[in-house]
Write a protein that holds these residues in place. Structure first.
Motif, PDB file in Angstrom:
ATOM      1  N   GLU A 211       0.826  -1.209   0.000  1.00 19.44           N
ATOM      2  CA  GLU A 211       0.000   0.000   0.000  1.00 19.44           C
ATOM      3  C   GLU A 211       0.853   1.248   0.000  1.00 19.44           C
ATOM      4  O   GLU A 211       0.503   2.263  -0.581  1.00 19.44           O
ATOM      5  CB  GLU A 211      -0.920   0.014   1.219  1.00 19.44           C
ATOM      6  CG  GLU A 211      -2.186  -0.743   0.967  1.00 19.44           C
ATOM      7  CD  GLU A 211      -3.128  -0.696   2.134  1.00 19.44           C
ATOM      8  OE1 GLU A 211      -2.855   0.012   3.121  1.00 19.44           O
ATOM      9  OE2 GLU A 211      -4.151  -1.383   2.074  1.00 19.44           O
ATOM     10  N   ASN A 214       2.499   1.555  -3.491  1.00 24.31           N
ATOM     11  CA  ASN A 214       1.434   1.971  -4.415  1.00 24.31           C
ATOM     12  C   ASN A 214       1.040   3.408  -4.247  1.00 24.31           C
ATOM     13  O   ASN A 214       0.357   3.960  -5.082  1.00 24.31           O
ATOM     14  CB  ASN A 214       0.148   1.194  -4.097  1.00 24.31           C
ATOM     15  CG  ASN A 214       0.078  -0.073  -4.844  1.00 24.31           C
ATOM     16  OD1 ASN A 214       0.869  -0.271  -5.719  1.00 24.31           O
ATOM     17  ND2 ASN A 214      -0.866  -0.914  -4.500  1.00 24.31           N
ATOM     18  N   ARG A 215       1.314   3.939  -3.092  1.00 20.71           N
ATOM     19  CA  ARG A 215       0.896   5.303  -2.736  1.00 20.71           C
ATOM     20  C   ARG A 215      -0.623   5.406  -2.584  1.00 20.71           C
ATOM     21  O   ARG A 215      -1.172   6.497  -2.657  1.00 20.71           O
ATOM     22  CB  ARG A 215       1.356   6.312  -3.779  1.00 20.71           C
ATOM     23  CG  ARG A 215       2.821   6.213  -4.107  1.00 20.71           C
ATOM     24  CD  ARG A 215       3.606   7.085  -3.194  1.00 20.71           C
ATOM     25  NE  ARG A 215       5.035   6.956  -3.460  1.00 20.71           N
ATOM     26  CZ  ARG A 215       5.939   7.785  -2.986  1.00 20.71           C
ATOM     27  NH1 ARG A 215       5.580   8.777  -2.226  1.00 20.71           N
ATOM     28  NH2 ARG A 215       7.197   7.596  -3.226  1.00 20.71           N
ATOM     29  N   ILE A 216      -1.279   4.276  -2.416  1.00 26.74           N
ATOM     30  CA  ILE A 216      -2.730   4.341  -2.214  1.00 26.74           C
ATOM     31  C   ILE A 216      -3.020   4.735  -0.770  1.00 26.74           C
ATOM     32  O   ILE A 216      -4.086   5.242  -0.455  1.00 26.74           O
ATOM     33  CB  ILE A 216      -3.393   2.972  -2.538  1.00 26.74           C
ATOM     34  CG1 ILE A 216      -4.906   2.974  -2.274  1.00 26.74           C
ATOM     35  CG2 ILE A 216      -2.794   1.851  -1.735  1.00 26.74           C
ATOM     36  CD1 ILE A 216      -5.694   3.630  -3.346  1.00 26.74           C
ATOM     37  N   GLU A 218      -2.274   7.042   1.292  1.00 20.54           N
ATOM     38  CA  GLU A 218      -2.705   8.379   1.723  1.00 20.54           C
ATOM     39  C   GLU A 218      -4.167   8.622   1.350  1.00 20.54           C
ATOM     40  O   GLU A 218      -4.901   9.275   2.079  1.00 20.54           O
ATOM     41  CB  GLU A 218      -1.797   9.451   1.115  1.00 20.54           C
ATOM     42  CG  GLU A 218      -2.035  10.801   1.775  1.00 20.54           C
ATOM     43  CD  GLU A 218      -0.933  11.799   1.526  1.00 20.54           C
ATOM     44  OE1 GLU A 218       0.111  11.435   0.957  1.00 20.54           O
ATOM     45  OE2 GLU A 218      -1.131  12.963   1.903  1.00 20.54           O
ATOM     46  N   VAL A 219      -4.581   8.069   0.213  1.00 18.62           N
ATOM     47  CA  VAL A 219      -5.984   8.191  -0.171  1.00 18.62           C
ATOM     48  C   VAL A 219      -6.864   7.467   0.853  1.00 18.62           C
ATOM     49  O   VAL A 219      -7.886   7.985   1.293  1.00 18.62           O
ATOM     50  CB  VAL A 219      -6.214   7.592  -1.577  1.00 18.62           C
ATOM     51  CG1 VAL A 219      -7.688   7.621  -1.931  1.00 18.62           C
ATOM     52  CG2 VAL A 219      -5.410   8.342  -2.606  1.00 18.62           C
TER      53      VAL A 219
END
Lengths: 434, 306
Positions: A211, A214-216, A218-219
């Motif tokens: 995660e 992926n940089r997901i 922060e969302v």
């Protein structure tokens, strides 16, 4: 709560839906079967596949060569009246058709030395075949030489093989206790805990790192609390593990039933076998013993405790892995943090093995109370019976520590998931906790 | 009453201060630019508004009320560093993000279909994210940000990674959302986009607000008394009124003259009109880019002098 459920569901589906999960779940039992089958198969190939080896026997005493019977591995050929130098000539002339030359010297009765000559390697199985056969034969010859009538029978009668049975006084009356089965069960539970925690701990860590990479993340944390995300992962992956275990148990059940009906083991546990039958069939008598032992264990408290320790241990280590995973950018950087954790697990595992020897010793007691080792070590002790105060202390400590670690891990996690670039050190982790 | 009111927010990390008493008022329905060089504290401020991290002091109020965790359902956030679950299907992913923001499953699915249709991604609904091109992934990311129709949208460098065509489409969508009543907070380095879409700006530098106001005000405030004059003949400098600046080849707007301090535009123009064949003139306002660089640089000199 709703968000937590969503996160758990996503985490669960993301792993269970993967091809690798299905392959792994079905492949693991196959792999175990293979591991079990390979040595058997190899031994079979060894027996059947290789040619019968010719072994020349030079018996200077003239009395013992006949005792060496040819079997499907070695064919013994007795030569007469040759000396060692001749043996060499004979071996060379045979041009490889003879594997080795055994020389039983004239003074074998007094020295007890027999020589095997060969240009090739002499296999341990040949050595042991010859040693065992000659041991028995020469021993019997010695006994016979003493000239005492019926000596052989007397010696055989005098031979004892003590069977030590341990019987436990309990409220239900005398009960044959189950040292071997208890030990086996203990190892099994301890191994399951160890494997589960390591496997799924690593899975959680990878999921956290993924995660992050992926940089997901922060969302996602802009929609829920970081703690919810972490907890959702831990529970989701835990459920994956339980699913996998359930599948394995069902598979094991199917295989067990099929195998049982094929070999008739199933019928063993029912009905009593008369003593004559037991003596007649040593093997099935042994099975009967094992069955009796297995049935004599009081399973309910063991299973209850197993579940408790399993949950506690899993929570403790998975939170640790999640927290540590959040501190790195990619899986390859994780080892600096995971090595100490895996080391602790290994210590726990070996402590568990050592404690089986002495389940009430100080090491066993301490290791089963210290929270980091207790989930693994207590499993080994459980089937032997553990004093209630130790159990209570150990479980309370385990859960208190697991909650504390979860709290600490959450503090590391909420900082770690947003930390990119410079590699974090243990010092950074402590700063994040503050 | 401002829709989003940030009041004296302070955030300290070990060793440095990320935000040092930052205040900012965002009116409802406007596009607000949050500017600043790298490390100025923009991302920290945005994370505080999104309640990803907590401020050490100060308050953030939304629609007049102190923000709580429940308010994050009213925010759509597109971080600068963004990504998606590569193995998830496009439709499932968007629905997941919508439901995390508190939508019901049915609402999220309906909204997902509407947006996929709008972005021509309909046939990708059941494909995995990893099979999409980068541009398409960016669109999916955008849909994930706006799916729950939040009244407050926060975009951190929204145009980075978009090709000009997609960037244009994105801009159209952002303006459409503003027209439907959303308030938009926009963090960027891209000064051209600031001039195009933002009404208000705040410039952060070294954890502090160094400039704030409407784009027009800021420009007026920073103007340098430069006039672009078009004449039929060549202008000579007039030491009493103005100096002539070297021409700006990029703009071809005539001769640039800088008025001396205290000279007003009318006097200069009437003097020019008398002495030359004047065909036109415009006052040159600084671009946001120039203001940005000037402000940040001047701060640096101030610091160096201290």
């Amino acid at each position: 709560m709703n968000k937590l459920r969503l996160i758990i569901a996503r985490e669960y589906m993301s792993i269970v839906g993967r091809k690798s999960f299905i392959i792994m779940t079905l492949g693991m039992p196959l792999l175990f079967l293979l591991i079990a089958a390979v040595p058997v198969g190899l031994a079979y190939l060894n027996d059947k596949g290789s040619d019968v080896q010719q072994i020349a026997v030079i018996d200077e005493t003239g009395r013992y060569a006949a005792a060496l019977h040819s079997d499907d591995m070695y064919s013994f050929v007795a030569l007469k009246g040759d000396t060692v130098t001749n043996a060499r000539e004979f071996y060379d002339k045979a041009n490889g058709s003879i594997g080795a030359v055994v020389i039983i010297p004239r003074d074998v009765d007094s020295t007890g030395v027999v020589n095997i000559y060969s240009e090739g390697t002499i296999t341990p199985s040949l050595v042991s075949t010859i040693r065992n056969t000659l041991n028995d034969t020469i021993e019997n010859a010695h006994l016979a030489a003493m000239g005492i009538p019926n000596l052989q029978e007397m010696v055989e009668k005098a031979h004892v093989d003590i069977d030590v049975r341990s019987i436990k006084w309990s409220e239900a009356g005398e009960q044959e206790s189950s040292t071997d089965a208890a030990m086996g069960l203990g190892f099994l539970l301890s191994f399951i805990t160890y494997m589960f925690v390591l496997m799924y701990g690593a899975m959680i860590m990878n999921s956290v790192i993924e995660e992050k990479t992926n940089r997901i993340v922060e969302v996602v944390v802009s929609s829920c609390r970081p703690f919810q995300l972490m907890l959702g992962k831990i529970i989701g992956v835990g459920l994956v593990g339980l699913t996998q275990m359930a599948i394995w148990i069902v598979l094991l059940g199917i295989v067990g039933t099929v195998a049982g009906s094929m070999f008739g083991i199933g019928s063993m546990s029912t009905g009593t076998v008369p003593p004559e039958a037991m003596a007649a069939a040593q093997d099935s008598g042994f099975m009967q013993d094992v069955m009796k032992q297995i049935l004599s264990i009081n399973y309910l408290p063991i299973i209850l405790n197993f579940v408790l320790y399993f949950i506690g241990g899993y929570l403790l280590y998975s939170a640790l892995f999640a927290g540590l995973g959040s501190a790195v950018d990619q899986a390859s950087d994780a080892s600096q943090f995971t090595t100490p954790v895996i080391l602790i697990m290994l210590i726990a595992f070996y402590a568990g093995i050592a404690c089986a020897e002495n389940p009430m010793g100080p090491m066993a007691v301490w290791c089963s109370i210290i929270p980091f080792t207790s989930p693994v070590v207590m499993m080994v002790r459980l089937p032997f019976g553990v004093p209630t105060w130790q159990l209570v202390l150990s479980i309370v400590l385990l859960f208190a520590t697991a909650l504390a670690i979860t709290w600490l891990a959450a503090r590391i996690y909420r900082r770690g998931i947003l930390h990119y670039g410079q590699k974090a050190s243990f010092k950074d982790l402590f700063k994040w906790i503050k | 009453m401002p829709y989003l009111d940030i009041n004296n927010v302070v955030k300290r990390y070990e060793g440095h201060t990320a935000l040092d008493g930052v205040s900012m008022q965002v009116e409802q329905g406007c596009i607000y630019g949050l500017l600043g060089p790298n490390g100025a504290g923009k991302s920290t401020l945005i994370r505080i508004i999104n309640r990803i991290i907590a401020a050490d002091a100060g308050s953030v109020t939304l629609n007049g009320k102190e923000m709580t965790d429940d308010d994050i359902a009213h925010i759509g956030y597109l971080p600068e560093e963004r990504g998606l679950y590569k193995k998830m299907k496009v439709g499932d992913h968007i629905v997941y993000l919508g439901r995390l923001k508190g939508m019901t499953k049915a609402d999220a699915v309906a909204s997902m279909h509407w947006w996929l249709d709008r972005f021509d991604l309909k046939e990708w609904e059941n494909k995995k994210v990893e099979n999409l091109s980068k541009g398409m992934q960016q669109k999916v990311q955008f849909i994930g940000t706006v799916i729950h129709r939040p009244p407050l949208l926060i975009f951190d460098e929204p145009f980075s990674g978009f090709d000009p065509v997609n960037a244009e489409q994105l801009k159209t969508e952002i303006l459409a959302l503003r027209d439907q009543g959303s308030t938009i907070l926009f963090s960027t380095h891209n000064m051209a986009s600031v001039e195009e879409v933002c009404q208000q700006i705040t410039l952060l530098n070294h954890a502090k607000v160094v400039l704030t106001g409407s784009v027009d005000e800021v420009k007026q405030h920073h103007k340098k008394n430069i006039i672009a004059v078009q004449t039929a003949d060549t202008i000579e400098p007039n030491p009493e009124l103005f100096t002539i600046l070297p021409p700006d080849p990029a703009k071809r707007q005539g001769t640039l003259i800088k008025l001396d301090p205290g000279v007003n535009v009318r006097d200069a123009i009437s003097w020019l009109n008398e002495h030359y064949r004047l065909t036109g003139f415009t006052e040159v306002l600084p671009s946001m880019n120039e203001i940005f660089i000037e402000t940040v640089k001047s701060q640096k000199t101030v610091e160096n002098n201290e």
